[in-house]
Design an enzyme around this catalytic site. Structure first.
Site, PDB file in Angstrom:
ATOM      1  CG  ASP A 345      -1.923   1.101   1.226  1.00 44.46           C
ATOM      2  OD1 ASP A 345      -2.418   1.416   0.135  1.00 44.46           O
ATOM      3  OD2 ASP A 345      -2.221   1.652   2.291  1.00 44.46           O
ATOM      4  CG  ASP A 650      -3.590   0.900   6.292  1.00 47.46           C
ATOM      5  OD1 ASP A 650      -4.422   0.608   5.414  1.00 47.46           O
ATOM      6  OD2 ASP A 650      -3.015   2.004   6.341  1.00 47.46           O
ATOM      7  CG  ASP A 654      -5.742  -3.192   2.836  1.00 54.26           C
ATOM      8  OD1 ASP A 654      -5.905  -3.048   1.614  1.00 54.26           O
ATOM      9  OD2 ASP A 654      -5.362  -2.267   3.582  1.00 54.26           O
TER      10      ASP A 654
END
Length: 912
Positions: A345, A650, A654
């Site tokens: 990410d 996070d 996800d």
């Protein structure tokens, strides 16, 4: 493993709901048969029965007993249990108990790991709102969120958690934090605008979603989906649809256990048949042959291997924890070392997660601002020439307006409020502007809040001279449109069309570099003006300049990306942010270059067929504006190509991809409970460099596991061969059970354990990832065969010398026993590297104190054993002469010449 067609199902589920965001609010009310006064109590009860409670349901979980029994199904555990039973049958109770203890340790650890992984859905439930404010029969009520139904009218204020997916009906400067759901790093400004149908969740600005919360403004909305039909519910369904994955190491050990079991059974079957041929088929001969075969089978099983694997992984996990990487599942400590692709990410991992002003445009000049994040240190440069900040009235005016037309607060370290506004304050602090004194000198007397329609925010201030001034910030094109003048060359001048065009071109250029840009302006107001409106304040403005900001990359990420390239690991950025922003960061950190420059958005990915995507999946570097379904699809496509995938994340969005990836890595600081529960590893500092360091540790762990597997198997089968050959030939046992037990516990045990803490090889991050399809014994076969044959011949020479030359059975077994023990201690030195023997390692031979101590201690204890009467008697060995001992040491020292350079590598046969 994911259940069949999960990604396809998840996509269908996501598209099965109506496109509420593309409908007018009147159409939404009509479709849901509701009104702005809310449902009636009776209708709400009817819908609750029809749609069910607004909760995240879960599939039936495995019971604790089932979780425990599942651990016993492991191939290696079954092999050890069989070995334990055999040991019991032949009267070797010590061996039987030791093996059972090892099995218990392995089973308990596996049980704990799987029990923890079952908790992911429980964390999801914590993010749903406990209560909700709704309208029923035109009256405002507070009810448990589980009773909210489609068609309910909900009311939201600052700090409220959204109870269900809803379409906005009325808003007042509403901003929501959707980071847990979409990964969007900045607060989302909501609007009532009707949108296109094909939009990802992150772009549905006229809707709010379960589990997110409001941070500014208020709203009225109509509930469109509840429970498992919400975006949160779809994520919960995706997590439930997944079966627990096996790590590459677990798979390889399972394959090894099955092959080893078959080989041992085959060899012992041959020995049993040879015993029958030698001694006939009488009952006593059959029983004796069977017992001999069982004894040899038990001696060939490397019962210490599972314990050594657990110890290595545990020590590796402890080392990783000291480097801010917390391992939730022990096997994951190794899995990361086999990674071929890291999907990371952007926000907070590759970037700092802190908006930072990097460029300013004032007085016809573009200024660079150094310093990153919320640190108050930084300097201002024009063409790399430092500026005198205090004497530049243009710069001070720009920064003053940015800091005062602002609702954020800065305490010198952290920002409270909107990160974009926080960046403006930090920029002012870098110019030695004291925010607190500034607010005292220019107190705010009124304001016109930001709205998505105007795209402006205005604050009214009293100046130190008692005058009134309006400070305005907003979208550059709107600011320019509302400006009549420009502050240039220390005076107010007419803003001509040419100057407007130039400013707008600069704005476009900065936007193409993924900067988020704000225009800054002001207006002197009449002292008597009290009616502060858009018409009286936000017209005929004086343009001051532009402030361009970006979430800058972490400095450590640049080095980490370079190290990954050197190690042959591909880096892929997956973010909910905009494509331009993602590309800019990818280029700055070296992830994207001229040869690796393909970027896709979630929408572009949706428009591709599986065949089209399959052709380019290995070339894509950046994915932007993606949904949870997209992340799953990306992971699936990469794994289909044979990649070992590490995925960072996070947010709640996800969780499915984290669970599906070979190793899911959650963020310790910004990560939600859901992502942490779904992950295999947690980065305590949210730092990409920590992840890359963990890859190095993971590779070292796998190397160390291969080291002692090579050692144990190189030295286990010789006992089987020596005992089998000599007993079939009619001689007594060359090695007694108590002597084999000593070898297994003393010369196999501590030295092998010490290999688990060997430091990483110097080239561990300079070689490509190992082939995911390669077995754990790749390249070892000839080395193990050479060691096996040399040790077997050496043991037979020693036994023959004792039996035929010395004519002394006790000395024969003593010499054989010592030769076996010493050979293992010598060959061990050549098990520390796959490319360098003991003769070429140089100083690296001394870089593991545990190894040195264990080898020396084992050697001293073994060589002293025959000369201590009580121990010699216990192990049935006798003292040797100098000549006899010299012969043993000479033969066993051949272990130092089983060179990995000669007997190791892909050019030889491989056992996969």
């Amino acid at each position: 493993m994911i259940k069949n067609e999960t990604v396809k199902w998840f996509k269908e589920l996501s598209s099965s709901t109506r496109n509420w965001h593309s409908m007018k609010k009147e159409e939404v009310l009509q479709a849901l048969q509701s009104s702005e006064q809310g449902l009636s109590v009776i209708e709400a009860e009817h819908r609750l029965d029809k749609y069910g409670p607004n909760v995240l349901r879960e599939e039936k979980k495995r019971r604790l007993l089932q979780l425990l029994l599942d651990q016993v199904k492991d191939a290696f555990v079954i092999l050890l249990l069989v070995a334990s039973a055999m040991s019991y049958l032949i009267g070797e109770m010590a061996d039987a108990i030791m093996i059972v203890v090892i099995v218990a340790i392995v089973v308990v650890i596996g049980f704990i790991q799987e029990y923890r992984s079952e908790k992911a859905l429980d964390a999801l439930k914590k993010l749903t709102a406990p209560t909700a404010r709704i309208m029923r029969d035109g009256e405002i009520e507070t009810i448990p969120s589980s009773q909210v139904v489609p068609g309910d009218i909900i009311l939201l204020e600052v700090g409220d958690r959204v109870p269900a997916d809803s379409r906005l009906l009325n808003i007042a400067s509403l901003k929501t934090d959707e980071a847990p759901l979409t990964g969007e790093s900045s607060p989302v400004l909501k609007s009532l605008e009707v949108l296109d149908k094909e939009l990802p969740v992150a772009d549905q600005k006229n809707s709010v979603f379960m589990g997110t919360h409001t941070i500014f403004g208020r709203a009225k909305a109509i509930v469109t989906s509840t429970g498992m039909d919400t975006e949160f519910g779809k994520i919960a369904s995706a997590v439930q649809a997944m079966e627990e994955k096996k790590t590459p190491l677990t798979i390889k050990l399972d394959v090894f256990a099955k092959k080893l079991g078959l080989i041992i059974i085959g060899l012992c079957g041959i020995i049993f048949l040879l015993e029958i041929v030698e001694h006939g088929i009488g009952a006593d001969a059959v029983i004796e042959g069977f017992m001999t075969a069982i004894a040899l089978a038990v001696s060939a099983v490397p019962e210490a291997l599972p314990a050594l694997v657990i110890i290595t992984l545990a020590l590796g996990a402890r080392n990783l924890a000291g480097r801010n990487a917390i391992v939730r599942r022990l096997a994951s400590a190794e899995t990361l070392g086999s990674t071929t692709v890291i999907c990371a990410d952007k926000t907070g991992t590759l970037s700092r997660g802190e908006m930072t002003v990097r460029k300013l445009y004032i007085n016809n000049q573009l200024i660079d601002v150094s310093g990153v994040g919320y640190e108050p240190k930084g300097k201002f440069h024009i063409n790399n020439i430092p500026m005198n900040v205090q004497e530049n009235i243009h710069l001070n005016l720009l920064l003053r307006i940015g800091a005062l037309c602002n609702d954020a607060n800065y305490d010198g370290k952290t920002i409270r409020g909107d990160s974009t506004e926080g960046a403006l304050i930090v920029a002012a602090v870098k110019a030695q502007i004291n925010e607190s004194k500034l607010r005292e000198q220019y107190p705010r007397v009124d304001e016109i809040p930001f709205s998505s329609e105007r795209k402006l925010m205005t604050t009214i201030h009293s100046t130190p001279k008692g005058r009134q001034v309006a400070y305005v910030k907003g979208a550059p094109e709107i600011i320019i449109k509302n400006c009549l003048y420009i502050f240039e060359d220390s005076k107010v001048q007419k803003l001509t069309d040419d100057k407007k065009s130039k400013i707008l071109k600069i704005n476009e250029n900065l936007a193409s570099q993924a900067f988020r840009i704000l225009g800054i302006a002001y207006k002197d107001l009449p002292d008597t003006l009290r009616n502060f409106t858009e018409k009286t304040v936000e017209s005929d403005l004086v343009f001051v300049g532009l402030e361009a900001m970006i979430d800058p990359p972490r400095e450590e990420a640049v080095d980490a990306i370079a190290m990954c390239k050197q190690a042959g690991i591909r880096n892929v950025m997956i973010t909910g942010d905009h494509k331009l922003t993602a590309i800019a960061i990818a280029k700055e950190i070296g992830m994207m270059d001229e040869t690796h420059n393909l970027a896709l958005t979630g929408t572009e990915l949706d428009n591709m067929t599986d065949e089209e995507y399959d052709k380019i999946v290995k070339d894509v570097v950046v994915y932007a504006r993606v949904s949870p379904m997209h992340k799953l699809k990306i992971v699936e496509a990469l794994k289909k190509k044979g990649e070992i995938v590490a995925m960072t994340g996070d947010g709640v969005n996800d969780a499915p991809a984290l669970k599906r990836a070979d190793i899911g890595v959650a963020m310790g600081i910004t990560g939600t409970d859901v992502s942490k529960e779904a992950a295999d590893m947690i980065l305590a500092d949210d730092n990409y460099a920590t992840l890359v360091n963990a890859v190095e540790s993971g590779r070292s762990i796998y190397d160390n596991i291969r080291k002692y597997i090579r050692f144990l198997l190189s030295c286990n089968f010789d006992e089987l061969l020596v005992i089998g050959v000599w007993t079939i030939a009619g001689f007594p046992l060359p090695l007694l059970p108590i002597q084999i037990l000593f070898v297994n516990l003393v010369t196999d045990g501590p030295p092998a354990i010490s290999l688990s803490v060997d430091p990483p090889a110097r080239d561990v991050m300079k070689r490509p990832p190992r082939n995911p399809r390669a077995g754990i014994f790749d390249g070892m076969f000839v080395f193990m065969l050479a060691s096996f044959l040399i040790q077997s011949i050496g043991s037979s020479i020693c036994f023959a010398y004792g039996m035929f030359i010395l004519n002394d059975y006790e000395k024969a077994t003593t010499m054989t026993f010592l030769q076996v023990a010493f050979f293992e201690l010598f060959v061990l030195w050549n098990c520390r590297s796959e490319t360098h023997s003991v003769w070429r390692l140089g100083r690296d031979n001394l870089n593991n104190k545990s190894f040195l101590i264990s080898v020396v201690a084992s050697f001293i204890l073994t060589i002293c054993l025959p000369y201590i009467p009580i121990l010699g008697s216990a192990f049935h060995i006798v003292p040797l002469t100098i000549t006899e001992l010299g012969l043993v040491l000479g033969i066993s020292s051949l272990g130092l010449f089983v060179l990995p350079e000669v007997f190791f590598g892909r050019k030889f046969l491989r056992w996969r």
